[in-house]
Write a protein that holds these residues in place. Sequence first.
Motif, PDB file in Angstrom:
ATOM      1  N   GLY A   9      -1.251 100.265 -86.431  1.00  0.00           N
ATOM      2  CA  GLY A   9      -0.606  99.800 -87.651  1.00  0.00           C
ATOM      3  C   GLY A   9       0.134  98.486 -87.541  1.00  0.00           C
ATOM      4  O   GLY A   9       0.542  97.937 -88.553  1.00  0.00           O
ATOM      5  N   PHE A  10       0.326  97.963 -86.326  1.00  0.00           N
ATOM      6  CA  PHE A  10       0.966  96.657 -86.231  1.00  0.00           C
ATOM      7  C   PHE A  10       0.613  95.952 -84.936  1.00  0.00           C
ATOM      8  O   PHE A  10       0.231  96.567 -83.947  1.00  0.00           O
ATOM      9  N   GLU A  11       0.720  94.644 -84.974  1.00  0.00           N
ATOM     10  CA  GLU A  11       0.465  93.802 -83.815  1.00  0.00           C
ATOM     11  C   GLU A  11       1.469  92.657 -83.831  1.00  0.00           C
ATOM     12  O   GLU A  11       1.764  92.096 -84.889  1.00  0.00           O
ATOM     13  N   ILE A  12       1.987  92.329 -82.669  1.00  0.00           N
ATOM     14  CA  ILE A  12       2.892  91.199 -82.508  1.00  0.00           C
ATOM     15  C   ILE A  12       2.279  90.277 -81.456  1.00  0.00           C
ATOM     16  O   ILE A  12       1.811  90.754 -80.419  1.00  0.00           O
ATOM     17  N   ARG A  13       2.299  88.982 -81.716  1.00  0.00           N
ATOM     18  CA  ARG A  13       1.850  88.021 -80.709  1.00  0.00           C
ATOM     19  C   ARG A  13       2.628  86.730 -80.856  1.00  0.00           C
ATOM     20  O   ARG A  13       3.186  86.451 -81.918  1.00  0.00           O
ATOM     21  N   ILE A  14       2.653  85.976 -79.786  1.00  0.00           N
ATOM     22  CA  ILE A  14       3.295  84.668 -79.793  1.00  0.00           C
ATOM     23  C   ILE A  14       2.191  83.622 -79.795  1.00  0.00           C
ATOM     24  O   ILE A  14       1.283  83.662 -78.957  1.00  0.00           O
ATOM     25  N   ASP A  15       2.256  82.691 -80.725  1.00  0.00           N
ATOM     26  CA  ASP A  15       1.320  81.580 -80.806  1.00  0.00           C
ATOM     27  C   ASP A  15       2.155  80.315 -80.798  1.00  0.00           C
ATOM     28  O   ASP A  15       2.766  79.961 -81.809  1.00  0.00           O
ATOM     29  N   GLY A  16       2.223  79.643 -79.655  1.00  0.00           N
ATOM     30  CA  GLY A  16       3.132  78.507 -79.516  1.00  0.00           C
ATOM     31  C   GLY A  16       4.553  79.035 -79.541  1.00  0.00           C
ATOM     32  O   GLY A  16       4.916  79.914 -78.770  1.00  0.00           O
ATOM     33  N   HIS A  17       5.342  78.530 -80.464  1.00  0.00           N
ATOM     34  CA  HIS A  17       6.723  78.995 -80.623  1.00  0.00           C
ATOM     35  C   HIS A  17       6.881  79.831 -81.893  1.00  0.00           C
ATOM     36  O   HIS A  17       7.974  79.976 -82.413  1.00  0.00           O
ATOM     37  N   VAL A  18       5.755  80.369 -82.365  1.00  0.00           N
ATOM     38  CA  VAL A  18       5.774  81.180 -83.579  1.00  0.00           C
ATOM     39  C   VAL A  18       5.421  82.623 -83.231  1.00  0.00           C
ATOM     40  O   VAL A  18       4.415  82.894 -82.574  1.00  0.00           O
ATOM     41  N   LEU A  19       6.272  83.537 -83.666  1.00  0.00           N
ATOM     42  CA  LEU A  19       6.002  84.955 -83.523  1.00  0.00           C
ATOM     43  C   LEU A  19       5.222  85.391 -84.752  1.00  0.00           C
ATOM     44  O   LEU A  19       5.654  85.142 -85.878  1.00  0.00           O
ATOM     45  N   GLU A  20       4.077  85.998 -84.537  1.00  0.00           N
ATOM     46  CA  GLU A  20       3.259  86.493 -85.632  1.00  0.00           C
ATOM     47  C   GLU A  20       3.208  88.007 -85.556  1.00  0.00           C
ATOM     48  O   GLU A  20       2.913  88.576 -84.507  1.00  0.00           O
ATOM     49  N   MET A  21       3.526  88.657 -86.671  1.00  0.00           N
ATOM     50  CA  MET A  21       3.481  90.114 -86.735  1.00  0.00           C
ATOM     51  C   MET A  21       2.601  90.506 -87.913  1.00  0.00           C
ATOM     52  O   MET A  21       2.795  90.030 -89.024  1.00  0.00           O
ATOM     53  N   ARG A  22       1.622  91.361 -87.628  1.00  0.00           N
ATOM     54  CA  ARG A  22       0.694  91.823 -88.654  1.00  0.00           C
ATOM     55  C   ARG A  22       0.825  93.332 -88.779  1.00  0.00           C
ATOM     56  O   ARG A  22       0.880  94.047 -87.776  1.00  0.00           O
ATOM     57  N   THR A  23       0.910  93.804 -90.004  1.00  0.00           N
ATOM     58  CA  THR A  23       0.951  95.244 -90.247  1.00  0.00           C
ATOM     59  C   THR A  23      -0.222  95.628 -91.130  1.00  0.00           C
ATOM     60  O   THR A  23      -0.687  94.830 -91.951  1.00  0.00           O
ATOM     61  N   GLU A  24      -0.683  96.860 -90.950  1.00  0.00           N
ATOM     62  CA  GLU A  24      -1.799  97.339 -91.769  1.00  0.00           C
ATOM     63  C   GLU A  24      -1.711  98.840 -91.936  1.00  0.00           C
ATOM     64  O   GLU A  24      -1.004  99.524 -91.200  1.00  0.00           O
TER      65      GLU A  24
END
Length: 132
Positions: A9-24
């Motif tokens: 239901g969710f994923e967190i990753r770091i892309d450069g200096h941006v934290l990206e969080m996706r929920t589904e």
Amino acid sequence: MAQAYSMEGFEIRIDGHVLEMRTEGTRTAAMGRDPGRSFQSFMANSDIGGIVFDVRGAQYEFTDFEWEERARVLARLCHHVPTAIICRPDQTGQVARITEQIDARGGVALACRSRQAARTWLDSRVPSNVTG
């Protein structure tokens, strides 16, 4: 520290200096504990200059009170960095509560429809050399 973490239901990753969080999937207020702890850990242990939440794949089953509480918690955690929230048209009202709460705390937030729009906006606000 790992640069990515996922759970049902969710994923967190770091892309450069941006934290990206996706929920589904279907999300209830009680389901926010594990993602919340993971999010806070990433924030505390990484040089984060911006945040992207992608909630387009999620269906929130929150009461109005639960949504308001979630908006306040997210604003408290995110107001110090630019925050973009990618949402569907039917989620606009819910996401507006989050952006309003972030703005009220002196932060900056954007609701948008695509990852490209979110990253373009954040890239103009996040220095390439963020140092916690």
